[in-house]
Design an enzyme around this catalytic site. Structure first.
Site, PDB file in Angstrom:
ATOM      1  N   GLY A 457     -18.109  -8.477  34.372  1.00  0.00           N
ATOM      2  CA  GLY A 457     -19.244  -7.561  34.364  1.00  0.00           C
ATOM      3  C   GLY A 457     -18.877  -6.264  35.034  1.00  0.00           C
ATOM      4  N   ASP A 572     -29.779  -2.137  36.416  1.00  0.00           N
ATOM      5  CA  ASP A 572     -28.772  -2.290  35.358  1.00  0.00           C
ATOM      6  C   ASP A 572     -29.228  -3.341  34.351  1.00  0.00           C
ATOM      7  OD1 ASP A 572     -26.480  -1.703  33.983  1.00  0.00           O
ATOM      8  OD2 ASP A 572     -25.178  -2.967  35.196  1.00  0.00           O
TER       9      ASP A 572
END
Length: 767
Positions: A457, A572
């Site tokens: 990620g 996010d």
């Protein structure tokens, strides 16, 4: 074949012309270097024959250092052409070539005719400067055929040439990405790998590519292939073309964008004479004793350059400029593992006395002494015992030292990994229960075997592990050891330790004993929402599942914003951060960028973090982070669920984004043109209601967006209608009876009406 004399279209290097003429006109510059050296302009060193002060440069090599910039910038004379690098050894300079926009309507005045050529002369001083043949020409646009030619005198369009063509995507629109992935393979962009020879005069022409529609503007860049091969540089040019169309809109004008430096290679020679003619004259350039002269190998240029002889380095154009390289100071670089003796321009590598072999190999020298027999047995026995005792002592001491170092290392990494900060942010008892040992996590992941790697990620790499109690977990390892990443790591631990929601990934604990901190989560087996949506098959998630997943994401965000111990903004939210378990239950993950907001405040000012395509434009421009920033990102996910398109995909309209295209089609009542066919078939009119919610979430002003609790309520009512008003409704993990469900439905209907009124108001706002 028509030849157009459109001067403004040919300014890719026109500013270099004035630079060369001014360099040649400065007759006051000295023809030999001064004793000074080490002059710099900003980050660029100015070796002779180049210089900025009178008497410090050779005629034709004058530069200007503009100190109004920070750091200062170097230019060719007063032309405005920026010099990025100077190489004495290679005889090249790198300049900022800029970006050239070409009006295709002017170039292709008769689309049905053959190619229309345009002469291009780079008016450099051909005796000193020539455009390098190593440059690459890239043209961004579509629907055209580009021909790049070294013309024969009096015959435009004739001579050595090469071509490239660019086709258009569906609908005849150009494809210009902004993430560096759309290369010049012939769709929206094409390139000429190398120029012909080293010339300053070329021709290029444009024609229609199979009579398809072409874009009005095409952008040309002449670049160093090594610079152009890096994705970040391609992405910078793409952004300038797609995001700064107003800046690049003038036809045939060379543009310089402050945050882009397009590197172009130009060759130079010290003199237009030859080594033989100048060697015995006062104008000879190779002044250093350890230099050598090389005539130019360029077919179009007479002249020469100087280089330091092998074994020397420095500037061959000044006295004593080439200095000896001491190879013995870097034995590994020069492959000498024996006894090294440095000479001027060379070195000697031999084996030490008493050894022989190849000193240029590690352990290449071996002893040549004979081993004489006849040693006394007693001496041998005592020697063996002494060696054994010594080895035992060394092993024992090393083990003790290893244990001591391991303990100190754990303490050091605990402090470095902000363990003290974690204790301040999280309750002490909770923090101690969450601590895992490094040894336990190494056993769980087989020492972080690559085969256990699940993916990565924005804030780390994730591995699959099996703990000693047979729990299957996901272990995230921070990417790099820098304070900001570690602070993000501790931030995620602190936030998730206070969060308990069925749609938020559960945090089991962390490990602070290693150089890189580790997080231990519950293992989510079915991948991400992005994996399920963006598949190659015509069908993906069913409509009911998409609405349910959207509702679960909304529930988790509403919980984070208003029901957690503190108000948390994820910052996010994107489809790749939404995990799905074996029952396709949504789990929000990756809280490395999250921020908590004090209960008495509506937002905080902070540096921008997020993912392109999902980022709130108001937050991007104002640096003001609020809960409405998550609402905008959630609106992008709704659009993604409805269209099965990624937010950063190339869109049909030049410069358009997925969200802008979506809102435009909703306002024009053309939603079906962008919907996923599966959504159209299964969702029916309900898809329009979800689209209305998405449009409200995507309002440019945060105050016009709903809060996540309103979005949750609307989606609950919609999901109830999709399932046919079932008797049992699940809300935030609770089961409601019939009476509670009816009361909740009435509340949902009331809030739905208010939300629809808010939507109608938002439709009148400028988009």
């Amino acid at each position: 074949m028509a030849v157009f004399a459109i001067a403004t279209t040919l300014q890719l290097f026109q500013l270099l012309a004035a630079a060369s003429l001014m360099l040649l006109s400065d007759t006051s510059a000295a023809s030999s270097p001064l004793s000074g050296s080490g002059i710099r302009c900003g980050n660029i060193s100015l070796p002779y024959p180049f210089g900025v002060a009178a008497g410090s440069y050779r005629e034709g090599f004058k530069l200007v250092c503009n100190e109004t910039y920070d750091p200062p910038k170097l230019f060719l004379g007063n032309t405005g052409v920026e010099v990025l690098e100077i190489s004495v050894q290679d005889g090249t300079i790198h300049i900022d070539g800029g970006i050239l926009s070409v009006d295709m309507d002017m170039m292709i005045s008769n689309p049905t005719s053959s190619l229309n050529f345009l002469d291009w002369t780079v008016p450099l001083n051909g005796n000193l400067y020539t455009v390098s043949s190593s440059n690459q020409v890239a043209a961004l646009g579509c629907g055209f055929l580009l021909v790049w030619t070294v013309p024969e005198e009096g015959n435009p369009g004739e001579g050595a040439s090469t071509t490239c063509s660019s086709s258009c995507a569906a609908g005849g629109h150009s494809v210009v990405a902004t993430d560096g992935t759309c290369d010049c393979s012939g769709v929206g962009c094409c390139s000429v790998s190398k120029l012909f020879g080293h010339y300053n005069t070329f021709s290029f022409g444009f024609g229609m590519n199979d009579n398809v529609r072409y874009t009005n503007m095409t952008t040309l860049v002449v670049v160093d292939p090594e610079w152009w091969s890096e994705q970040e540089n391609i992405m910078a040019v793409q952004k300038a073309v797609s995001s700064h169309s107003s800046i690049l809109g003038a036809s045939g004008v060379r543009h310089t964008v402050p945050w882009i430096q397009v590197r172009t290679v130009v060759n130079w020679v010290f003199s237009n004479s030859s080594c033989a003619r100048d060697r015995n004259t006062g104008d000879y350039g190779c002044l250093s004793d350890n230099s050598e002269c090389h005539d130019s190998e360029l077919t179009s240029v007479d002249g020469y350059n100087c280089m330091c002889q092998p074994g020397f380095q420095g500037n061959p154009y000044i006295q004593d400029g080439c200095q000896d390289i001491n190879e013995c100071t870097s034995p590994g670089e020069h492959s000498c593992f024996g006894q090294c003796i440095n000479f001027a321009g060379s070195y000697q590598c031999t084996c030490p006395r008493g050894t022989s072999g190849d000193p240029r190999k590690p352990n290449g020298c071996s002893s040549t002494k004979r081993k004489f027999p006849g040693l006394l047995v007693v001496i041998a026995i005592f020697s063996g015992i002494a060696v054994a005792i010594f080895i035992f002592t060394v092993v024992f001491v090393k083990r003790k030292i290893r244990v001591w170092k391991a303990r100190k290392s754990r303490e050091f990494f605990f402090r470095q990994n902000r363990g003290l900060l974690l204790r301040r942010l999280v309750d002490k008892d909770i923090a101690e229960r969450m601590i895992f040992t490094l040894e336990e996590l190494e056993r769980a992941t087989n020492k972080f075997d690559e085969a256990r790697k699940l993916g990565g990620g924005g804030h780390g790499t994730v591995y699959k592990g099996i703990l000693s109690d047979q729990r299957v977990v996901a272990i995230k390892k921070s990417k790099i050891v820098v304070k900001r990443e570690i602070d993000d790591f501790i931030n995620e631990v602190a936030i998730l330790s206070q969060v308990n929601h069925r749609n938020v990934v559960k945090l089991f604990g962390c490990c602070l004993e290693s150089e890189v901190p580790l997080l231990v989560y519950e293992f989510i087996s079915s991948g991400t929402l992005s994996d399920h949506l963006h598949v190659a098959t015509p069908l993906s998630l069913p409509w009911k599942e998409r609405v349910r997943v959207a509702l679960e994401i909304a529930r988790s965000l509403a919980y984070l914003h208003s029901e957690a111990t503190i108000s948390i903004v994820h910052r996010d939210i994107k489809s790749s951060n939404i995990l799905l378990d074996e029952r396709l239950i949504a789990k929000v993950s990756d809280f490395g960028a999250s921020r908590d907001i004090p209960i008495d405040q509506t937002g905080v000012n902070t540096a921008v973090q997020g993912t392109f395509g999902y980022l709130d434009p108001e937050y991007y421009h104002t640096w003001r982070l609020t809960e409405k920033s998550d609402v905008y990102s959630f609106g992008v996910i709704l659009v993604e669920l409805l269209t099965r398109k990624k937010p950063f995909d190339c869109m049909p309209s030049p410069g358009a984004s997925l969200t802008a295209e979506f809102i435009l089609l909703v306002n024009q009542d053309k939603l079906s043109e962008i919907l996923d066919p599966q959504v159209t078939e299964e969702g029916g009119q309900k898809a329009k209601e979800v689209a209305a919610i998405a449009v409200m979430c995507l309002s440019l002003h945060g105050e016009d967006r709903p809060i996540m609790r309103q979005v949750e309520t609307r989606l609950e009512a919609l999901l109830t209608e999709v399932h046919g008003h079932e008797n049992i409704v699940e809300t935030d993990g609770l089961i409601l009876n019939d009476q509670q469900s009816n009361d909740n439905a009435r509340d949902n209907i009331s809030r739905r009406c208010s939300m629809e009124e808010e939507f109608l108001c938002s439709m009148s706002l400028p988009r």
